[in-house]
Design a protein around this motif. Structure first.
Motif, PDB file in Angstrom:
ATOM      1  N   SER A 285      28.170  41.884  60.579  1.00  0.00           N
ATOM      2  CA  SER A 285      27.908  42.423  59.235  1.00  0.00           C
ATOM      3  C   SER A 285      29.158  43.040  58.638  1.00  0.00           C
ATOM      4  N   VAL A 286      29.894  43.780  59.466  1.00  0.00           N
ATOM      5  CA  VAL A 286      31.146  44.382  58.983  1.00  0.00           C
ATOM      6  C   VAL A 286      32.145  43.304  58.614  1.00  0.00           C
ATOM      7  N   SER A 287      32.211  42.250  59.428  1.00  0.00           N
ATOM      8  CA  SER A 287      33.124  41.151  59.132  1.00  0.00           C
ATOM      9  C   SER A 287      32.732  40.436  57.840  1.00  0.00           C
ATOM     10  N   ASN A 288      31.427  40.196  57.658  1.00  0.00           N
ATOM     11  CA  ASN A 288      30.966  39.549  56.420  1.00  0.00           C
ATOM     12  C   ASN A 288      31.237  40.423  55.192  1.00  0.00           C
ATOM     13  N   LYS A 289      31.031  41.715  55.374  1.00  0.00           N
ATOM     14  CA  LYS A 289      31.299  42.632  54.274  1.00  0.00           C
ATOM     15  C   LYS A 289      32.770  42.622  53.903  1.00  0.00           C
ATOM     16  N   MET A 290      33.631  42.589  54.908  1.00  0.00           N
ATOM     17  CA  MET A 290      35.070  42.517  54.647  1.00  0.00           C
ATOM     18  C   MET A 290      35.438  41.189  54.001  1.00  0.00           C
ATOM     19  N   ASN A 291      34.797  40.109  54.407  1.00  0.00           N
ATOM     20  CA  ASN A 291      35.062  38.802  53.793  1.00  0.00           C
ATOM     21  C   ASN A 291      34.665  38.791  52.319  1.00  0.00           C
ATOM     22  N   GLU A 292      33.545  39.447  51.990  1.00  0.00           N
ATOM     23  CA  GLU A 292      33.137  39.526  50.589  1.00  0.00           C
ATOM     24  C   GLU A 292      34.164  40.288  49.759  1.00  0.00           C
ATOM     25  N   ILE A 293      34.665  41.375  50.321  1.00  0.00           N
ATOM     26  CA  ILE A 293      35.683  42.153  49.608  1.00  0.00           C
ATOM     27  C   ILE A 293      36.949  41.331  49.420  1.00  0.00           C
ATOM     28  N   MET A 294      37.349  40.649  50.481  1.00  0.00           N
ATOM     29  CA  MET A 294      38.566  39.831  50.393  1.00  0.00           C
ATOM     30  C   MET A 294      38.381  38.676  49.418  1.00  0.00           C
ATOM     31  N   LYS A 295      37.177  38.134  49.329  1.00  0.00           N
ATOM     32  CA  LYS A 295      36.918  37.037  48.401  1.00  0.00           C
ATOM     33  C   LYS A 295      37.088  37.505  46.960  1.00  0.00           C
ATOM     34  N   VAL A 296      36.527  38.704  46.655  1.00  0.00           N
ATOM     35  CA  VAL A 296      36.665  39.240  45.302  1.00  0.00           C
ATOM     36  C   VAL A 296      38.133  39.503  44.969  1.00  0.00           C
ATOM     37  N   LEU A 297      38.846  40.103  45.918  1.00  0.00           N
ATOM     38  CA  LEU A 297      40.266  40.388  45.680  1.00  0.00           C
ATOM     39  C   LEU A 297      41.068  39.103  45.526  1.00  0.00           C
ATOM     40  N   THR A 298      40.720  38.071  46.284  1.00  0.00           N
ATOM     41  CA  THR A 298      41.423  36.789  46.177  1.00  0.00           C
ATOM     42  C   THR A 298      41.181  36.138  44.812  1.00  0.00           C
ATOM     43  N   ILE A 299      39.925  36.206  44.328  1.00  0.00           N
ATOM     44  CA  ILE A 299      39.620  35.635  43.000  1.00  0.00           C
ATOM     45  C   ILE A 299      40.404  36.365  41.909  1.00  0.00           C
ATOM     46  N   ILE A 300      40.439  37.703  42.008  1.00  0.00           N
ATOM     47  CA  ILE A 300      41.197  38.481  41.015  1.00  0.00           C
ATOM     48  C   ILE A 300      42.672  38.107  41.055  1.00  0.00           C
ATOM     49  N   SER A 301      43.223  37.990  42.275  1.00  0.00           N
ATOM     50  CA  SER A 301      44.640  37.627  42.400  1.00  0.00           C
ATOM     51  C   SER A 301      44.909  36.225  41.863  1.00  0.00           C
ATOM     52  N   THR A 302      43.988  35.300  42.124  1.00  0.00           N
ATOM     53  CA  THR A 302      44.162  33.923  41.657  1.00  0.00           C
ATOM     54  C   THR A 302      44.118  33.845  40.132  1.00  0.00           C
ATOM     55  N   VAL A 303      43.212  34.628  39.536  1.00  0.00           N
ATOM     56  CA  VAL A 303      43.120  34.641  38.069  1.00  0.00           C
ATOM     57  C   VAL A 303      44.417  35.176  37.450  1.00  0.00           C
ATOM     58  N   PHE A 304      45.006  36.140  38.071  1.00  0.00           N
ATOM     59  CA  PHE A 304      46.194  36.774  37.502  1.00  0.00           C
ATOM     60  C   PHE A 304      47.496  36.010  37.790  1.00  0.00           C
ATOM     61  N   ILE A 305      47.455  35.001  38.636  1.00  0.00           N
ATOM     62  CA  ILE A 305      48.692  34.249  38.907  1.00  0.00           C
ATOM     63  C   ILE A 305      49.229  33.565  37.648  1.00  0.00           C
ATOM     64  N   PRO A 306      48.423  32.742  36.922  1.00  0.00           N
ATOM     65  CA  PRO A 306      48.971  32.127  35.691  1.00  0.00           C
ATOM     66  C   PRO A 306      49.256  33.151  34.596  1.00  0.00           C
ATOM     67  N   LEU A 307      48.442  34.217  34.543  1.00  0.00           N
ATOM     68  CA  LEU A 307      48.700  35.252  33.547  1.00  0.00           C
ATOM     69  C   LEU A 307      50.011  35.968  33.833  1.00  0.00           C
ATOM     70  N   SER A 308      50.289  36.211  35.101  1.00  0.00           N
ATOM     71  CA  SER A 308      51.560  36.838  35.463  1.00  0.00           C
ATOM     72  C   SER A 308      52.739  35.915  35.143  1.00  0.00           C
ATOM     73  N   PHE A 309      52.520  34.597  35.324  1.00  0.00           N
ATOM     74  CA  PHE A 309      53.578  33.642  34.990  1.00  0.00           C
ATOM     75  C   PHE A 309      53.905  33.685  33.491  1.00  0.00           C
ATOM     76  N   ILE A 310      52.860  33.708  32.667  1.00  0.00           N
ATOM     77  CA  ILE A 310      53.077  33.739  31.209  1.00  0.00           C
ATOM     78  C   ILE A 310      53.774  35.031  30.798  1.00  0.00           C
ATOM     79  N   VAL A 311      53.266  36.168  31.314  1.00  0.00           N
ATOM     80  CA  VAL A 311      53.870  37.454  30.983  1.00  0.00           C
ATOM     81  C   VAL A 311      55.310  37.530  31.464  1.00  0.00           C
ATOM     82  N   GLY A 312      55.566  37.007  32.672  1.00  0.00           N
ATOM     83  CA  GLY A 312      56.933  37.024  33.192  1.00  0.00           C
ATOM     84  C   GLY A 312      57.865  36.117  32.414  1.00  0.00           C
ATOM     85  N   LEU A 313      57.300  34.979  31.953  1.00  0.00           N
ATOM     86  CA  LEU A 313      58.136  34.035  31.201  1.00  0.00           C
ATOM     87  C   LEU A 313      58.616  34.635  29.879  1.00  0.00           C
ATOM     88  N   TYR A 314      57.690  35.268  29.170  1.00  0.00           N
ATOM     89  CA  TYR A 314      58.058  35.825  27.874  1.00  0.00           C
ATOM     90  C   TYR A 314      58.565  37.263  27.971  1.00  0.00           C
TER      91      TYR A 314
END
Length: 354
Positions: A285-314
């Motif tokens: 259960s603790v491992s699954n709970k940690m996986n859920e947290i990591m999944k949310v953090l991974t989605i947030i990081s993935t969403v911000f990758i192209p946004l960070s590229f655009i912001v960094g470019l300009y």
């Protein structure tokens, strides 16, 4: 555990048969109660401590001498001399850390079992030693303090209910042991409810406190296992014993008691297996709970990758970038970034990654 070892160390270096009480003083005074009965009559009285040596047993009667409190060594020694109990047996009675066992001596049988009590406030159980001397027409029970477990036996003697006043001391010892084993089921029921509550908490919202409860329950089940497992040997030896103190008419009851002990052991093993699986469930259960947290953090990081590229470019502030001079470039960049983030979230939702 250290306290137990410290109490046992008191006897270090002393010769065998030295009478020293190694347990805790659980009652202020010692009370010796005598139940003297036949089929037709019954007598119950409290024996004065100074009159212990005057106890005698009539062959036609059955005597139950119930000793409540064993911290007074002199009283136990007097009682031992009155009934000819060996000094090694008296030593075992006063040493309250004995393993359940049965020993046959000339004229009597010595039995040791563990009594279980469940404390609802502390959420755990405690054990105490119960010692019995079975003679031809008498039973002596030694308890660390006054207990209510034998109330059904006492009432059976007082009211003359059932077979207890029609049979001998061997049937009385069966009733006393049966009362102890029945109390095991009460303790197991309390522990089972505690385990079920912990299991529900484990499924819904596991925490560090849940893990502590599981380890506490596992430790209690270990002590319970050590108290119950040797009891099977005691009852089996009593059933198979060739001593004349146990008549053939009582064998069927002792075999029934043996079946109850086996049921207690099976229940104990089942609860131990459940606790072991609960520990694995907690880690999962603790491992699954940690996986859920990591999944949310991974989605947030993935969403911000192209946004960070655009912001960094300009954000390079180069003078030859024609977009800097466009009047609507700032809102256009915002629209592009919001659109990218929205499309990515829709994609993740469609793939059931989020």
């Amino acid at each position: 555990m250290n306290t137990i070892m410290k109490r046992r160390s008191i006897k270090a270096g002393l010769p065998p048969g030295s009478l020293i009480y190694t347990g805790e003083k659980k009652s202020e005074t010692i009370q010796i109660k005598l139940f003297n009965y036949t089929v037709d009559r019954f007598e119950e009285k409290v024996i004065d401590l100074n009159d212990v040596s005057l106890l005698h047993t009539e062959k036609s009667n059955v005597h139950w001498i119930n000793v409540e409190g064993i911290h007074d060594v002199n009283t136990i020694e007097k009682l031992g001399r009155c009934f000819g109990i060996h000094s090694l047996v008296l030593e075992d009675i006063l040493n309250t850390g004995q393993r359940p066992k049965i020993e046959n001596y000339e004229g009597y049988t010595y039995i040791v079992v563990r009594m279980l009590f469940y404390d609802n406030e502390l959420g755990e159980f405690t054990t105490e030693q119960e010692s019995f001397i079975l003679g031809e027409n008498y039973v002596i029970s030694f308890s660390e303090r006054k207990i209510e477990t034998y109330n059904t036996v006492r009432e059976g003697i007082r009211q003359g209910v059932g077979r207890i006043r029609k049979m001998g001391a061997d049937y009385l010892i069966y009733n006393l042991l049966d009362a102890i084993v029945d109390n095991y089921f009460v303790v197991l029921e309390e522990l089972s409810e505690k385990i079920e509550d912990t299991e529900d908490e484990l499924v819904s919202n596991p925490s560090k406190s849940t893990l502590q409860v599981i380890h506490k329950l596992k430790r209690q089940m270990l002590y319970l296992h050590k108290s119950v497992w040797p009891l099977r040997e005691v009852v089996n030896s009593l059933a198979r014993s060739e001593t004349p103190l146990v008549k053939d008419s009582v064998d069927i009851y002792i075999r029934d008691l043996y079946d109850h002990v086996i049921q207690v052991m099976d229940t104990t093993e089942t609860l131990r297996d459940i606790l072991s699986s609960m520990l694995d469930m907690y880690l999962s259960s603790v491992s699954n709970k940690m996986n859920e947290i990591m999944k949310v953090l991974t989605i947030i990081s993935t969403v911000f990758i192209p946004l960070s590229f655009i912001v960094g470019l300009y954000g390079m502030n180069l003078t030859n970038m024609p977009e800097y001079n466009w009047p609507w470039m700032y809102p256009v960049v915002w629209i592009i970034m919001i659109s990218i983030a929205t499309l990515m979230l829709i994609f993740f939702k469609k793939k059931k990654w989020w």
